[in-house]
Design a protein around this motif. Sequence first.
Motif, PDB file in Angstrom:
ATOM      1  N   ASN A 108       0.821  -1.207   0.000  1.00 58.43           N
ATOM      2  CA  ASN A 108       0.000   0.000   0.000  1.00 58.43           C
ATOM      3  C   ASN A 108       0.858   1.261   0.000  1.00 58.43           C
ATOM      4  OD1 ASN A 108      -2.566  -1.201  -0.017  1.00 58.43           O
ATOM      5  ND2 ASN A 108      -2.488  -1.571   2.181  1.00 58.43           N
ATOM      6  N   SER A 109       1.955   1.233   0.751  1.00 56.92           N
ATOM      7  CA  SER A 109       2.849   2.392   0.805  1.00 56.92           C
ATOM      8  C   SER A 109       3.488   2.655  -0.559  1.00 56.92           C
ATOM      9  CB  SER A 109       3.938   2.181   1.855  1.00 56.92           C
ATOM     10  OG  SER A 109       3.374   2.038   3.141  1.00 56.92           O
ATOM     11  N   CYS A 110       3.862   1.584  -1.249  1.00 58.86           N
ATOM     12  CA  CYS A 110       4.482   1.730  -2.571  1.00 58.86           C
ATOM     13  C   CYS A 110       3.508   2.300  -3.591  1.00 58.86           C
ATOM     14  CB  CYS A 110       5.021   0.390  -3.052  1.00 58.86           C
ATOM     15  SG  CYS A 110       6.471  -0.194  -2.138  1.00 58.86           S
ATOM     16  N   ILE A 111       2.224   1.961  -3.449  1.00 57.00           N
ATOM     17  CA  ILE A 111       1.216   2.510  -4.353  1.00 57.00           C
ATOM     18  C   ILE A 111       0.887   3.950  -3.982  1.00 57.00           C
ATOM     19  CG2 ILE A 111      -1.164   2.290  -5.178  1.00 57.00           C
ATOM     20  CD1 ILE A 111      -0.933  -0.722  -4.736  1.00 57.00           C
ATOM     21  N   LEU A 112       0.799   4.228  -2.678  1.00 56.53           N
ATOM     22  CA  LEU A 112       0.391   5.558  -2.217  1.00 56.53           C
ATOM     23  C   LEU A 112       1.466   6.617  -2.425  1.00 56.53           C
ATOM     24  CD1 LEU A 112      -1.644   7.377  -0.759  1.00 56.53           C
ATOM     25  CD2 LEU A 112      -0.700   6.559   1.418  1.00 56.53           C
ATOM     26  N   ALA A 113       2.741   6.250  -2.261  1.00 60.58           N
ATOM     27  CA  ALA A 113       3.825   7.240  -2.309  1.00 60.58           C
ATOM     28  C   ALA A 113       3.842   8.040  -3.612  1.00 60.58           C
ATOM     29  CB  ALA A 113       5.172   6.555  -2.068  1.00 60.58           C
ATOM     30  N   PRO A 114       3.811   7.401  -4.804  1.00 55.79           N
ATOM     31  CA  PRO A 114       3.802   8.210  -6.031  1.00 55.79           C
ATOM     32  C   PRO A 114       2.529   9.023  -6.195  1.00 55.79           C
ATOM     33  CG  PRO A 114       3.543   5.880  -6.549  1.00 55.79           C
ATOM     34  CD  PRO A 114       3.908   5.965  -5.115  1.00 55.79           C
ATOM     35  N   GLN A 115       1.414   8.526  -5.633  1.00 52.70           N
ATOM     36  CA  GLN A 115       0.175   9.298  -5.723  1.00 52.70           C
ATOM     37  C   GLN A 115       0.307  10.617  -4.960  1.00 52.70           C
ATOM     38  OE1 GLN A 115      -1.713   7.809  -7.830  1.00 52.70           O
ATOM     39  NE2 GLN A 115      -0.657   5.836  -7.657  1.00 52.70           N
ATOM     40  N   LEU A 116       0.939  10.579  -3.805  1.00 51.21           N
ATOM     41  CA  LEU A 116       1.167  11.809  -3.031  1.00 51.21           C
ATOM     42  C   LEU A 116       2.061  12.776  -3.803  1.00 51.21           C
ATOM     43  CD1 LEU A 116       1.719  10.259   0.518  1.00 51.21           C
ATOM     44  CD2 LEU A 116      -0.204  11.710  -0.180  1.00 51.21           C
ATOM     45  N   TYR A 117       3.095  12.237  -4.429  1.00 55.19           N
ATOM     46  CA  TYR A 117       4.021  13.078  -5.211  1.00 55.19           C
ATOM     47  C   TYR A 117       3.280  13.745  -6.368  1.00 55.19           C
ATOM     48  CZ  TYR A 117       7.729  14.180  -8.543  1.00 55.19           C
ATOM     49  OH  TYR A 117       8.543  14.806  -9.449  1.00 55.19           O
ATOM     50  N   TRP A 118       2.475  12.952  -7.101  1.00 50.20           N
ATOM     51  CA  TRP A 118       1.752  13.511  -8.248  1.00 50.20           C
ATOM     52  C   TRP A 118       0.692  14.506  -7.795  1.00 50.20           C
ATOM     53  CZ3 TRP A 118       1.545   7.841 -10.112  1.00 50.20           C
ATOM     54  CH2 TRP A 118       2.674   7.568 -10.888  1.00 50.20           C
ATOM     55  N   PHE A 119       0.084  14.261  -6.635  1.00 48.89           N
ATOM     56  CA  PHE A 119      -0.931  15.198  -6.141  1.00 48.89           C
ATOM     57  C   PHE A 119      -0.296  16.540  -5.791  1.00 48.89           C
ATOM     58  CE2 PHE A 119      -3.643  16.946  -2.709  1.00 48.89           C
ATOM     59  CZ  PHE A 119      -4.807  17.098  -3.443  1.00 48.89           C
ATOM     60  N   ILE A 120       0.893  16.508  -5.215  1.00 48.95           N
ATOM     61  CA  ILE A 120       1.603  17.757  -4.910  1.00 48.95           C
ATOM     62  C   ILE A 120       1.905  18.511  -6.204  1.00 48.95           C
ATOM     63  CG2 ILE A 120       3.777  18.712  -4.039  1.00 48.95           C
ATOM     64  CD1 ILE A 120       3.762  16.439  -1.955  1.00 48.95           C
ATOM     65  N   LEU A 121       2.340  17.783  -7.237  1.00 47.43           N
ATOM     66  CA  LEU A 121       2.598  18.427  -8.525  1.00 47.43           C
ATOM     67  C   LEU A 121       1.327  19.042  -9.100  1.00 47.43           C
ATOM     68  CD1 LEU A 121       5.015  15.930 -10.343  1.00 47.43           C
ATOM     69  CD2 LEU A 121       5.591  18.005  -9.081  1.00 47.43           C
ATOM     70  N   LEU A 122       0.206  18.331  -9.006  1.00 52.05           N
ATOM     71  CA  LEU A 122      -1.070  18.857  -9.497  1.00 52.05           C
ATOM     72  C   LEU A 122      -1.478  20.113  -8.750  1.00 52.05           C
ATOM     73  CD1 LEU A 122      -3.133  15.555  -9.965  1.00 52.05           C
ATOM     74  CD2 LEU A 122      -2.386  17.104 -11.779  1.00 52.05           C
ATOM     75  N   CYS A 123      -1.292  20.111  -7.421  1.00 45.96           N
ATOM     76  CA  CYS A 123      -1.638  21.293  -6.628  1.00 45.96           C
ATOM     77  C   CYS A 123      -0.770  22.488  -7.007  1.00 45.96           C
ATOM     78  CB  CYS A 123      -1.489  20.983  -5.144  1.00 45.96           C
ATOM     79  SG  CYS A 123      -2.742  19.867  -4.482  1.00 45.96           S
TER      80      CYS A 123
END
Length: 276
Positions: free
Chosen positions: A233-248
């Motif tokens: 779950n951490s491996c899936i979530l980590a890039p999502q957090l990174y991409w969300f920061i970029l989107l913001c």
Amino acid sequence: MLQVLACGAVVFPGLFFAFRRILPCVFKHWSDADVVLVSERLVSSIHAIMATTAGVIIVSSCRGNVISERHWLATYFVIWYGVPYMTYDIFAMYLSHYYRFRVKGHEDYKQHSLRTVNSFVRREFLLVLHHIALLTILLPVTLFFRREQGDFFIGCLFLTELSTPFVSLGKILIQLSLQDCWLHKANGGMVLLTFFMCRIALFPYMYWVYGQHYGIPLYSVPFHLPLTANLGNSCILAPQLYWFILLCRKGFRLYKRSRMQDSSPAATITDNSKDD
């Protein structure tokens, strides 16, 4: 025969090449890079709609008992569509990368080579790693290591694709030079909302549902799960957090630019966001 034709290994490449033939007839001024980009985004949206629909069906069917209730889509969608799509999408992303740099006149991109492939992997390393991780982790877990349990949570993971059509629509609107219209701004809000809800908030929600099933508080769920589940779950979530920061960050830049346009209507602002 119908199963073979319906398989994602045929459907997704077939749609991609069909769009590559149709779009130049409609948008005659588009370059190869434009056509490949939009074709890739359209196919991504189709897959995302299919995955989200499958996820809704699975979650609604298995919510009575989130551990033991089964639905055939949880396994067969991954086999017939998930794995073929992820494999195809790596190839489609490479083509989009190749034609984008070829149109710009880069010498190395006159023909396909190991150098162009290496450049693609380096520039899109996180996306490529994300796809490979899903192929090498999600597939074995779905097929062999779940002990026929947890279809509800597989359905939840399918729901992460809900944001993809909005991300793709944003790219297509930019391609059509409609980045200043109200639809692009509204779509940007939907990108942030669906990305946060279905790719970030979804993970604590799944932990909460698991805790409710076993009658344990949310903070105790990670200690109740196997280490491999938490790591996955951490491996899936980590890039999502990174991409969300970029989107913001991108959304904030667009917001500031729109405020500048409103305060200085006479100013001419050049937008180079097609490569953003």
